[in-house]
Design a protein around this motif. Structure first.
Motif, PDB file in Angstrom:
ATOM      1  N   GLY A 260       0.809  -1.208   0.000  1.00  0.00           N
ATOM      2  CA  GLY A 260       0.000   0.000   0.000  1.00  0.00           C
ATOM      3  C   GLY A 260       0.845   1.262   0.000  1.00  0.00           C
ATOM      4  N   GLY A 261       0.179   2.365   0.323  1.00  0.00           N
ATOM      5  CA  GLY A 261       0.819   3.671   0.263  1.00  0.00           C
ATOM      6  C   GLY A 261       1.697   3.983   1.458  1.00  0.00           C
ATOM      7  N   PRO A 262       2.358   5.158   1.432  1.00  0.00           N
ATOM      8  CA  PRO A 262       3.253   5.577   2.523  1.00  0.00           C
ATOM      9  C   PRO A 262       2.547   5.653   3.869  1.00  0.00           C
ATOM     10  N   ALA A 263       1.273   6.066   3.875  1.00  0.00           N
ATOM     11  CA  ALA A 263       0.565   6.211   5.151  1.00  0.00           C
ATOM     12  C   ALA A 263       0.425   4.857   5.850  1.00  0.00           C
ATOM     13  N   SER A 264       0.056   3.819   5.092  1.00  0.00           N
ATOM     14  CA  SER A 264      -0.093   2.489   5.688  1.00  0.00           C
ATOM     15  C   SER A 264       1.230   1.995   6.267  1.00  0.00           C
ATOM     16  N   LYS A 265       2.302   2.195   5.522  1.00  0.00           N
ATOM     17  CA  LYS A 265       3.621   1.751   5.981  1.00  0.00           C
ATOM     18  C   LYS A 265       4.072   2.522   7.219  1.00  0.00           C
ATOM     19  N   PHE A 266       3.762   3.828   7.239  1.00  0.00           N
ATOM     20  CA  PHE A 266       4.148   4.665   8.381  1.00  0.00           C
ATOM     21  C   PHE A 266       3.359   4.261   9.626  1.00  0.00           C
ATOM     22  N   ILE A 267       2.050   4.072   9.472  1.00  0.00           N
ATOM     23  CA  ILE A 267       1.210   3.677  10.606  1.00  0.00           C
ATOM     24  C   ILE A 267       1.617   2.297  11.126  1.00  0.00           C
ATOM     25  N   TYR A 268       1.964   1.396  10.208  1.00  0.00           N
ATOM     26  CA  TYR A 268       2.410   0.068  10.635  1.00  0.00           C
ATOM     27  C   TYR A 268       3.696   0.164  11.451  1.00  0.00           C
ATOM     28  N   TYR A 269       4.610   1.022  11.021  1.00  0.00           N
ATOM     29  CA  TYR A 269       5.870   1.207  11.755  1.00  0.00           C
ATOM     30  C   TYR A 269       5.583   1.703  13.169  1.00  0.00           C
ATOM     31  N   ILE A 270       4.648   2.653  13.303  1.00  0.00           N
ATOM     32  CA  ILE A 270       4.325   3.186  14.629  1.00  0.00           C
ATOM     33  C   ILE A 270       3.714   2.099  15.512  1.00  0.00           C
ATOM     34  N   ILE A 271       2.755   1.350  14.951  1.00  0.00           N
ATOM     35  CA  ILE A 271       2.111   0.284  15.732  1.00  0.00           C
ATOM     36  C   ILE A 271       3.133  -0.764  16.153  1.00  0.00           C
ATOM     37  N   LYS A 272       4.041  -1.100  15.243  1.00  0.00           N
ATOM     38  CA  LYS A 272       5.036  -2.135  15.532  1.00  0.00           C
ATOM     39  C   LYS A 272       6.004  -1.704  16.620  1.00  0.00           C
ATOM     40  N   THR A 273       6.297  -0.410  16.681  1.00  0.00           N
ATOM     41  CA  THR A 273       7.295   0.069  17.648  1.00  0.00           C
ATOM     42  C   THR A 273       6.687   0.612  18.935  1.00  0.00           C
ATOM     43  N   LYS A 274       5.401   0.990  18.906  1.00  0.00           N
ATOM     44  CA  LYS A 274       4.797   1.655  20.071  1.00  0.00           C
ATOM     45  C   LYS A 274       3.614   0.882  20.661  1.00  0.00           C
ATOM     46  N   HIS A 275       3.368  -0.333  20.182  1.00  0.00           N
ATOM     47  CA  HIS A 275       2.152  -1.046  20.579  1.00  0.00           C
ATOM     48  C   HIS A 275       2.122  -1.361  22.063  1.00  0.00           C
ATOM     49  N   PRO A 276       0.897  -1.476  22.676  1.00  0.00           N
ATOM     50  CA  PRO A 276      -0.399  -1.196  22.061  1.00  0.00           C
ATOM     51  C   PRO A 276      -0.618   0.313  21.946  1.00  0.00           C
ATOM     52  N   VAL A 277      -1.288   0.720  20.891  1.00  0.00           N
ATOM     53  CA  VAL A 277      -1.445   2.146  20.634  1.00  0.00           C
ATOM     54  C   VAL A 277      -2.873   2.427  20.175  1.00  0.00           C
ATOM     55  N   GLU A 278      -3.451   3.536  20.659  1.00  0.00           N
ATOM     56  CA  GLU A 278      -4.806   3.926  20.288  1.00  0.00           C
ATOM     57  C   GLU A 278      -4.780   4.780  19.028  1.00  0.00           C
ATOM     58  N   GLN A 279      -5.955   4.924  18.426  1.00  0.00           N
ATOM     59  CA  GLN A 279      -6.031   5.711  17.198  1.00  0.00           C
ATOM     60  C   GLN A 279      -5.641   7.165  17.440  1.00  0.00           C
ATOM     61  N   GLY A 280      -6.050   7.706  18.592  1.00  0.00           N
ATOM     62  CA  GLY A 280      -5.675   9.092  18.912  1.00  0.00           C
ATOM     63  C   GLY A 280      -4.166   9.257  18.979  1.00  0.00           C
ATOM     64  N   GLU A 281      -3.496   8.272  19.555  1.00  0.00           N
ATOM     65  CA  GLU A 281      -2.033   8.321  19.620  1.00  0.00           C
ATOM     66  C   GLU A 281      -1.419   8.232  18.232  1.00  0.00           C
ATOM     67  N   LEU A 282      -2.033   7.405  17.376  1.00  0.00           N
ATOM     68  CA  LEU A 282      -1.529   7.287  16.006  1.00  0.00           C
ATOM     69  C   LEU A 282      -1.621   8.632  15.284  1.00  0.00           C
ATOM     70  N   MET A 283      -2.705   9.355  15.487  1.00  0.00           N
ATOM     71  CA  MET A 283      -2.861  10.672  14.869  1.00  0.00           C
ATOM     72  C   MET A 283      -1.832  11.655  15.407  1.00  0.00           C
ATOM     73  N   SER A 284      -1.627  11.591  16.724  1.00  0.00           N
ATOM     74  CA  SER A 284      -0.678  12.512  17.359  1.00  0.00           C
ATOM     75  C   SER A 284       0.758  12.239  16.913  1.00  0.00           C
ATOM     76  N   LEU A 285       1.115  10.964  16.847  1.00  0.00           N
ATOM     77  CA  LEU A 285       2.491  10.607  16.503  1.00  0.00           C
ATOM     78  C   LEU A 285       2.782  10.780  15.013  1.00  0.00           C
ATOM     79  N   SER A 286       1.757  10.545  14.177  1.00  0.00           N
ATOM     80  CA  SER A 286       1.987  10.611  12.730  1.00  0.00           C
ATOM     81  C   SER A 286       1.693  11.978  12.123  1.00  0.00           C
ATOM     82  N   HIS A 287       0.905  12.795  12.880  1.00  0.00           N
ATOM     83  CA  HIS A 287       0.466  14.108  12.370  1.00  0.00           C
ATOM     84  C   HIS A 287      -0.362  13.962  11.098  1.00  0.00           C
ATOM     85  N   LEU A 288      -1.064  12.829  11.005  1.00  0.00           N
ATOM     86  CA  LEU A 288      -1.941  12.597   9.860  1.00  0.00           C
ATOM     87  C   LEU A 288      -3.396  12.790  10.291  1.00  0.00           C
ATOM     88  N   PRO A 289      -4.272  13.211   9.368  1.00  0.00           N
ATOM     89  CA  PRO A 289      -5.686  13.383   9.715  1.00  0.00           C
ATOM     90  C   PRO A 289      -6.357  12.059  10.049  1.00  0.00           C
TER      91      PRO A 289
END
Length: 328
Positions: A260-289
Motif C-alpha cells: 500500500g501507500g506511505p501512510a499504511s507503511k508509516f502507521i504500521y511502523y508506529i504500531i510495531k514500535t509503540k504497541h499497544p497504541v490507540e487511534q488518537g495516539e496514532l494521529m498525534s504521533l503521525s500528524h496525519l488526519p
C-alpha cells in the motif's frame, strides 16, 4: 534414542484436535511393517480424487480397514463429492461412503458455486449418515482464484456450517490459495485469514516440503497440514518435535512488509514500535488526519498485519497491536 531431547507433542494421542497431519492415498502400494513406523504421526488419509469410483467396494473396504488398524481416519476427497453434487446424487454418495467405511467427507466448490441454502442441505445429508464432514475453501485452477473477500466469506459460511476443520485448497502448491506462482506463502493473505479466525480453524494443504517448513515455523507444531506426501510424513513430524528439515534452510518465515501507500507503511511502523497504541495516539504521533489514519488501519487489518481490540481502560476506544509470528 536420546530420550528427552526431542520436544513432546502437545496433543500426543489420537484423535488429535491440533497438529494434524493429513496424507493422501493414490492406491500406492503400502508395506504394513514400514507404514507402522510413521502411522502414529498420521491423523487422516484422504483417498485421492475419483479413485473410489474406479475400484471395487471390496478394494476400498480393505484400504480403509488397513488405515483403521492404525487408528487413522479415512476421508473422501472433494472432487468426488463435487461430482456427486453435480449429478444430484449426494445422498446416495454419502450413504455408500458410510457403507464402505469412510469416516469423513470433504466438500468443496472448486468447480461449482453453492448457495448457503444448498450447503446446509448438503451438510444435513452427510450428517444423517453419521459421517463427519470438512468444507474446503478455494479453487484448484490457478486462472480462477478467489480474492481475499470471497475467501473470508466462504470461510465464514463453513464456520457457520460447523465444519470440523476448514481445508485451504492448494492443488499442486503453485499459484493457488495462499501460495504464489513460485510456491511461496503469501503471508498477507494468511495473516488476513488468521486475523479473523484462529489458525486451529484451518488445515492448510501444503504439498511442498518448503511450504510445510514455512507454516510450521510460523505457527509451531500445532499447525494442521494436509496433502503431505507419504515420504514427507517423517520430516513433518521431525519438525513438530523441534528438528529442522532440509527444506527449512533458506526459507523465509517473516511476513512481508506492508503493501500500500506511505501512510499504511508509516502507521504500521508506529504500531510495531509503540504497541499497544490507540487511534488518537496514532494521529498525534503521525500528524496525519483521522480519515487517513483510519484508512491505513483498515488496510493493515485487511492485510492481516495488525489486530484491533478494545482498550482495557476505555471500552469505547480501540487499540492496535502487530500480529506476531506465533500461534494466535
Amino acid at each position: 534414542m536420546l530420550d528427552g531431547l526431542a520436544k513432546n507433542r502437545l496433543d500426543a494421542k489420537k484423535p488429535r484436535k491440533e497438529g494434524l497431519t493429513c496424507t493422501i492415498d493414490k492406491f500406492q502400494g503400502l508395506d504394513r511393517e514400514d507404514f507402522s513406523i510413521v502411522a502414529p504421526f498420521v491423523d487422516v488419509v484422504k483417498v485421492y480424487g475419483a479413485l473410489p469410483m474406479l475400484v471395487s467396494d471390496e478394494s476400498i473396504r480393505k484400504k480403509i480397514e488397513f488405515y483403521h488398524g492404525f487408528g487413522i481416519k479415512v476421508s473422501t476427497g472433494s472432487t468426488i463429492t463435487e461430482f456427486a453434487i453435480v449429478e444430484s446424487s449426494l445422498e446416495r454418495f454419502a450413504k455408500e461412503a458410510a457403507r464402505v467405511g469412510f469416516d469423513m467427507v470433504e466438500i468443496g466448490e472448486s468447480s461449482i458455486d453453492l448457495t448457503m441454502v444448498q450447503k446446509k442441505k448438503i451438510t444435513e445429508a452427510i450428517k444423517s449418515t453419521g459421517l463427519e464432514y470438512q468444507w474446503k475453501v478455494g479453487k484448484k485452477d490457478p486462472r480462477h482464484q478467489l480474492g481475499l473477500d470471497d475467501t473470508l466469506r466462504k470461510i465464514d459460511e463453513a464456520v457457520k456450517l460447523e465444519s470440523r476443520k476448514i481445508v485451504v485448497e492448494a492443488n499442486e502448491g503453485y499459484n493457488v490459495g495462499i501460495y504464489d506462482e513460485k510456491g511461496l506463502v503469501k503471508w498477507s493473505f494468511v495473516g488476513a485469514m488468521t486475523n479473523e479466525y484462529p489458525p486451529s480453524t484451518f488445515i492448510f494443504e501444503a504439498p511442498l516440503e518448503s511450504q510445510q517448513s514455512a507454516l510450521m515455523a510460523e505457527f509451531g507444531q500445532r499447525v494442521n497440514l494436509a496433502e503431505v506426501h507419504p515420504e514427507a510424513i517423517a520430516s513433518v513430524e521431525s519438525q513438530r518435535r523441534g528438528f529442522l528439515a532440509k527444506s527449512a534452510f533458506g526459507v523465509s518465515y517473516i511476513r512481508k512488509d506492508p503493501e500500500g501507500g506511505p501512510a499504511s507503511k508509516f502507521i504500521y511502523y508506529i504500531i510495531k514500535t509503540k504497541h499497544p497504541v490507540e487511534q488518537g495516539e496514532l494521529m498525534s504521533l503521525s500528524h496525519l488526519p483521522r480519515r487517513t489514519v483510519q484508512a491505513a488501519v483498515d488496510d493493515l487489518k485487511r492485510q492481516g498485519l495488525i489486530i484491533e481490540h478494545s482498550s482495557l481502560d476505555d471500552a469505547r476506544k480501540k487499540v492496535y497491536d502487530p500480529v506476531h509470528s506465533e500461534w494466535l
